[in-house]
Design a protein around this motif. Structure first.
Motif, PDB file in Angstrom:
ATOM      1  N   GLN A 165       0.813  -1.207   0.000  1.00 16.55           N
ATOM      2  CA  GLN A 165       0.000   0.000   0.000  1.00 16.55           C
ATOM      3  C   GLN A 165       0.851   1.264   0.000  1.00 16.55           C
ATOM      4  OE1 GLN A 165      -3.465   0.067  -0.405  1.00 16.55           O
ATOM      5  NE2 GLN A 165      -2.938  -2.061  -0.895  1.00 16.55           N
ATOM      6  N   ASN A 166       2.173   1.092   0.065  1.00 15.63           N
ATOM      7  CA  ASN A 166       3.060   2.253  -0.034  1.00 15.63           C
ATOM      8  C   ASN A 166       3.316   2.665  -1.481  1.00 15.63           C
ATOM      9  OD1 ASN A 166       3.474   2.951   2.638  1.00 15.63           O
ATOM     10  ND2 ASN A 166       5.129   1.481   2.909  1.00 15.63           N
ATOM     11  N   LEU A 167       2.718   1.952  -2.418  1.00 14.40           N
ATOM     12  CA  LEU A 167       2.772   2.343  -3.830  1.00 14.40           C
ATOM     13  C   LEU A 167       1.360   2.724  -4.256  1.00 14.40           C
ATOM     14  CD1 LEU A 167       4.669   2.497  -6.353  1.00 14.40           C
ATOM     15  CD2 LEU A 167       3.758   0.251  -6.985  1.00 14.40           C
ATOM     16  N   CYS A 168       1.187   3.970  -4.688  1.00 10.70           N
ATOM     17  CA  CYS A 168      -0.141   4.455  -5.064  1.00 10.70           C
ATOM     18  C   CYS A 168      -0.087   5.103  -6.446  1.00 10.70           C
ATOM     19  CB  CYS A 168      -0.688   5.417  -4.017  1.00 10.70           C
ATOM     20  SG  CYS A 168       0.275   6.948  -3.838  1.00 10.70           S
ATOM     21  N   PHE A 169      -1.229   5.603  -6.897  1.00 13.71           N
ATOM     22  CA  PHE A 169      -1.343   6.149  -8.245  1.00 13.71           C
ATOM     23  C   PHE A 169      -1.616   7.647  -8.212  1.00 13.71           C
ATOM     24  CE2 PHE A 169      -4.053   6.986 -12.090  1.00 13.71           C
ATOM     25  CZ  PHE A 169      -3.030   6.864 -13.011  1.00 13.71           C
TER      26      PHE A 169
END
Length: 253
Positions: A165-169
């Motif tokens: 969840q530490n990678l987002c858009f």
């Protein structure tokens, strides 16, 4: 949703002054290109705290997560980690970047290979700390080199591989006007940042809202999205006018 503006170091003083004038602006996304700029940005810590401004970082356009030469790809990982360390005295909420670029002929022959390079890049980058990363849609005019990340499928592939969840858009309206794809429907659960700008559908000119072809129904849709940051990535002279337009549109949401 925090309302932000974008800035580079050369116009950061003007951006901060604008935040003083318009107290609804409570976020700045600053573009950083070199390690020595971390020292310069850190000197603004007191100003950010006085105005209760949160801070995001837009990493250099030259970054290339899909780089095929492993040594170079890892050097970019090291560079970002050094940027993070150089800004440790600031409360950086996220680091935003584009996916990168590939020789066009090679990309068309084996797109998955380069997306897998990106997956490896982000897996390595997310190991080192609890930093928050956002990846942004872009556009490509397909010359000798093509950007990757101008279709929704690229991001769906990466997010299906990386569950963190530490990678987002980050959804950029100006880029989508040039290369359209339905990011909002397909990536809604990972969408945390919106870059809002207008243009003529050809040039990424970062116009204020109402000065290009961005439709009102698209803006209404964006205002209903559960994003954390709405960043006006436009000419600072168009900021107040754009906020007024957004207020009028929002009343009809």
């Amino acid at each position: 949703m925090r309302l932000g503006i974008s800035a580079l170091l050369f116009n950061l003083d003007k951006a901060i002054e604008l935040c003083r004038e318009v107290d609804r602006i409570n976020h700045i996304e600053v573009g950083i290109d070199n390690l020595d700029e971390c020292i310069k940005l850190s000197k603004y810590k007191g100003e950010f705290e006085k105005l209760n401004l949160s801070l995001g970082i837009h990493l250099p356009m030259e970054l290339n997560s899909c780089e095929n030469i492993e040594y170079i790809r890892k050097s970019w990982v090291d560079f970002i980690n050094k940027i993070e360390d150089g800004l440790k005295d600031l409360n950086i909420e996220y680091f935003n970047m584009h996916l990168g670029y590939v020789i066009s002929e090679r990309l068309y022959k084996n797109r998955i290979k380069y997306l897998d390079n990106s997956v490896s890049f982000f897996e390595e980058l997310l190991k080192v700390s609890n930093k928050r990363l956002s990846i942004e849609n872009t556009y490509s005019k397909s010359g000798d080199f093509s950007n990757i990340g101008y279709i929704c499928d690229d991001f769906e592939y990466i997010f299906n591989k990386i569950k963190s969840q530490n990678l987002c858009f980050c959804y950029d309206t100006g880029h989508n006007l040039i290369n359209n794809s339905d990011y909002i429907s397909n990536l809604n659960d990972r969408l945390e940042i919106i870059h809002l700008s207008d243009n003529n559908g050809i040039d990424d000119s970062h116009l204020g809202i109402g000065r290009g072809i961005l439709r009102e129904n698209e803006i209404k849709r964006l205002l209903s999205v559960n994003a954390k940051y709405l960043i006006l990535e436009i000419n600072h002279n168009h900021i107040k006018e754009t906020i007024d337009i957004l207020d009028k549109i929002k009343k009809g949401v």
